[in-house]
Motif scaffolding. Structure first.
Motif, PDB file in Angstrom:
ATOM      1  N   GLY A 153       3.951   9.286  -6.444  1.00  0.00           N
ATOM      2  CA  GLY A 153       3.035  10.370  -6.135  1.00  0.00           C
ATOM      3  C   GLY A 153       3.327  10.926  -4.757  1.00  0.00           C
ATOM      4  N   ASP A 154       2.290  10.993  -3.909  1.00  0.00           N
ATOM      5  CA  ASP A 154       2.468  11.492  -2.551  1.00  0.00           C
ATOM      6  C   ASP A 154       2.823  10.392  -1.560  1.00  0.00           C
ATOM      7  N   THR A 155       2.844   9.145  -2.007  1.00  0.00           N
ATOM      8  CA  THR A 155       3.195   8.022  -1.137  1.00  0.00           C
ATOM      9  C   THR A 155       4.698   7.807  -1.162  1.00  0.00           C
ATOM     10  N   ASN A 156       5.307   7.669   0.012  1.00  0.00           N
ATOM     11  CA  ASN A 156       6.751   7.447   0.080  1.00  0.00           C
ATOM     12  C   ASN A 156       7.102   6.649   1.320  1.00  0.00           C
ATOM     13  N   GLY A 157       8.271   6.020   1.289  1.00  0.00           N
ATOM     14  CA  GLY A 157       8.686   5.215   2.431  1.00  0.00           C
ATOM     15  C   GLY A 157      10.034   4.570   2.204  1.00  0.00           C
ATOM     16  N   THR A 158      10.323   3.565   3.034  1.00  0.00           N
ATOM     17  CA  THR A 158      11.599   2.849   2.966  1.00  0.00           C
ATOM     18  C   THR A 158      11.347   1.348   3.028  1.00  0.00           C
ATOM     19  N   LEU A 159      12.329   0.591   2.561  1.00  0.00           N
ATOM     20  CA  LEU A 159      12.203  -0.867   2.545  1.00  0.00           C
ATOM     21  C   LEU A 159      13.564  -1.513   2.750  1.00  0.00           C
ATOM     22  N   ASP A 215      16.607 -23.282  -1.393  1.00  0.00           N
ATOM     23  CA  ASP A 215      15.801 -24.461  -1.095  1.00  0.00           C
ATOM     24  C   ASP A 215      14.410 -24.262  -1.682  1.00  0.00           C
ATOM     25  N   THR A 216      14.097 -24.957  -2.760  1.00  0.00           N
ATOM     26  CA  THR A 216      12.819 -24.764  -3.436  1.00  0.00           C
ATOM     27  C   THR A 216      11.632 -25.186  -2.572  1.00  0.00           C
ATOM     28  N   GLN A 217      11.874 -26.036  -1.571  1.00  0.00           N
ATOM     29  CA  GLN A 217      10.799 -26.486  -0.699  1.00  0.00           C
ATOM     30  C   GLN A 217      10.536 -25.518   0.448  1.00  0.00           C
ATOM     31  N   SER A 218      11.503 -24.657   0.748  1.00  0.00           N
ATOM     32  CA  SER A 218      11.353 -23.718   1.855  1.00  0.00           C
ATOM     33  C   SER A 218      12.049 -22.408   1.501  1.00  0.00           C
ATOM     34  N   GLN A 219      11.444 -21.648   0.611  1.00  0.00           N
ATOM     35  CA  GLN A 219      12.007 -20.377   0.206  1.00  0.00           C
ATOM     36  C   GLN A 219      11.777 -19.349   1.310  1.00  0.00           C
ATOM     37  N   LYS A 220      12.800 -18.559   1.610  1.00  0.00           N
ATOM     38  CA  LYS A 220      12.751 -17.646   2.747  1.00  0.00           C
ATOM     39  C   LYS A 220      12.863 -16.206   2.281  1.00  0.00           C
ATOM     40  N   ALA A 221      12.120 -15.334   2.952  1.00  0.00           N
ATOM     41  CA  ALA A 221      12.191 -13.903   2.674  1.00  0.00           C
ATOM     42  C   ALA A 221      11.779 -13.135   3.919  1.00  0.00           C
ATOM     43  N   ASN A 222      12.445 -12.025   4.160  1.00  0.00           N
ATOM     44  CA  ASN A 222      12.120 -11.146   5.273  1.00  0.00           C
ATOM     45  C   ASN A 222      12.060  -9.716   4.750  1.00  0.00           C
ATOM     46  N   SER A 223      11.191  -8.910   5.339  1.00  0.00           N
ATOM     47  CA  SER A 223      11.082  -7.534   4.879  1.00  0.00           C
ATOM     48  C   SER A 223      10.604  -6.625   5.995  1.00  0.00           C
ATOM     49  N   LYS A 224      11.001  -5.368   5.890  1.00  0.00           N
ATOM     50  CA  LYS A 224      10.528  -4.321   6.786  1.00  0.00           C
ATOM     51  C   LYS A 224      10.168  -3.118   5.920  1.00  0.00           C
ATOM     52  N   LEU A 225       8.866  -2.859   5.817  1.00  0.00           N
ATOM     53  CA  LEU A 225       8.351  -1.796   4.959  1.00  0.00           C
ATOM     54  C   LEU A 225       7.783  -0.681   5.833  1.00  0.00           C
ATOM     55  N   VAL A 226       8.269   0.535   5.612  1.00  0.00           N
ATOM     56  CA  VAL A 226       7.807   1.692   6.374  1.00  0.00           C
ATOM     57  C   VAL A 226       7.213   2.708   5.403  1.00  0.00           C
ATOM     58  N   PHE A 227       5.911   2.959   5.549  1.00  0.00           N
ATOM     59  CA  PHE A 227       5.269   4.022   4.791  1.00  0.00           C
ATOM     60  C   PHE A 227       5.352   5.301   5.618  1.00  0.00           C
ATOM     61  N   LYS A 228       6.168   6.231   5.189  1.00  0.00           N
ATOM     62  CA  LYS A 228       6.170   7.527   5.866  1.00  0.00           C
ATOM     63  C   LYS A 228       4.872   8.261   5.575  1.00  0.00           C
ATOM     64  N   SER A 229       4.370   8.061   4.358  1.00  0.00           N
ATOM     65  CA  SER A 229       3.082   8.635   3.981  1.00  0.00           C
ATOM     66  C   SER A 229       2.427   7.712   2.962  1.00  0.00           C
TER      67      SER A 229
END
Length: 361
Positions: free
Chosen positions: A270-276, A284-298
């Motif tokens: 719709g009118d929502t947009n951004g980048t990721l 490692d099932t005991q210490s799963q890792k993830a990093n992210s940078k989410l930018v909502f332009k709108s």
């Protein structure tokens, strides 16, 4: 019939007409074919076919090679079951006999495999899982066992029409092979498409390329995709969410057995947009890792958090709306990492709020 019974280790019955020709290439057709299942399963049949057509190249037979030019299964009903003790109803024949056949140097390849209007039923007694696929039509074409390969498939799962198309170049171990795959759900074209390469290694595979997608209803696509992947245990978006707008995504994608990365991803709903940008490592099932940078332009909260067919109470606050959005995000995985969300513009109540940043670990 006797040869088929010997090959499968199951009783094969042909109750309809049988046709055979030798030239220009050996061909066999049979109607009303059934293959018996194993003891202890619910269905007496592993498979039943309205018609079976097989066409085989003549000259390769002289050297012990079975090259199937075309194999057609018309209206197959396939019943698969995993018993409580772990046995599978589709385990056929004697493994020792299969090993002897391999030692003799015989080979089998199918150039053109066709399924017309089939149904597949799977019951797993260990996990109490019951899956049915209806109206399956598929065609897989390959020059040999290593490809190149062209496959198309259409079926209905949980009332969701699914279309899949895949093309892959000739396969060589240890090399990057061009691959393209498309997925269309609910007849909403063009759907999701991947174009890139796949690398096969004895210990690890790698998928690398670009992922793009487009459709008219993101909420329908999202819920259907999760149902397709997770089955009946999936959690659809809450009723209070309204993501029924047109959507568009594009991202670089790299995946291995346990890790992956999204680069330069852009999205629009719709009118929502951004980048990721995101990466993850679940080795490692005991210490799963993830990093992210989410930018909502709108970010249009007025559009996203108001159901199209409901009136929202005047007492509902911004916090209520954010809580509805937050509750829709899966949070059941033990993942650690750093995450940042930037909000360049938020629209709520017809007004704009600008520049907010949220960091969390």
């Amino acid at each position: 019939r006797s040869a088929l019974t010997d090959a499968t280790g199951r009783d094969v019955a042909i109750d309809g007409e049988i046709g055979f020709q030798l030239l220009p290439s050996p061909a066999l057709s049979a109607e009303a074919v059934t293959i018996a299942s194993m003891e202890g399963v619910e269905s007496p049949y592993l498979a039943s076919l309205n018609r079976l057509d097989v066409n085989v190249a003549l000259m390769p037979l002289l050297t012990g090679e079975v090259k199937v030019l075309s194999l057609l299964l018309d209206e197959p009903e396939i019943y698969l079951e995993t018993l409580a003790d772990g046995r599978n109803s589709w385990d056929l024949g004697d493994p020792a006999e299969g090993a002897d056949a391999d030692d003799e140097g015989s080979s089998l390849s199918v150039n053109d495999f066709i399924i017309q209007n089939g149904n597949i039923h799977y019951n797993n007694r260990q996990s109490d899982q019951d899956i049915s696929v209806q109206g399956l039509s598929a065609r897989i074409k390959a020059n040999n066992v290593n490809g190149p390969c062209d496959a198309t498939m259409a079926f209905t799962y949980q009332e969701i029409p699914v279309q899949i198309k895949a093309e892959m170049s000739e396969w060589f171990d240890g090399q990057r092979i061009p691959l393209s795959v498309s997925l269309i759900l609910n007849m909403d074209n063009p759907g999701l498409q991947f174009s890139g390469t796949v690398l096969s290694d004895p210990n690890e595979w790698e998928l690398s390329g670009r992922l793009i997608g487009q459709g008219s209803n993101f909420q329908q696509f999202y819920n259907s995709l999760r149902l397709l992947i997770e089955g009946r245990q999936h959690q659809p978006l809450p009723d209070g969410m309204n993501l029924t707008q047109a959507w568009d995504i594009s991202s670089g994608l790299k995946m291995t057995n346990w890790a992956g990365k999204l680069t330069a991803a852009s999205f629009k709903v719709g009118d929502t947009n951004g980048t990721l940008d995101a990466d993850w490592d679940f080795n490692d099932t005991q210490s799963q890792k993830a990093n992210s940078k989410l930018v909502f332009k709108s970010l249009n909260l007025d559009q996203m958090l108001v159901a199209s067919n409901e009136q929202v109470a005047d007492t509902e606050t911004v916090q209520d709306k954010w809580q509805a959005l937050w509750s829709s995000i899966p949070k059941d995985m033990p993942v650690v990492g750093e995450h940042a969300i930037s909000l360049n513009q938020i629209r709520y109540g017809g007004q704009d709020i600008r520049q907010s940043v949220l960091n969390f670990e």
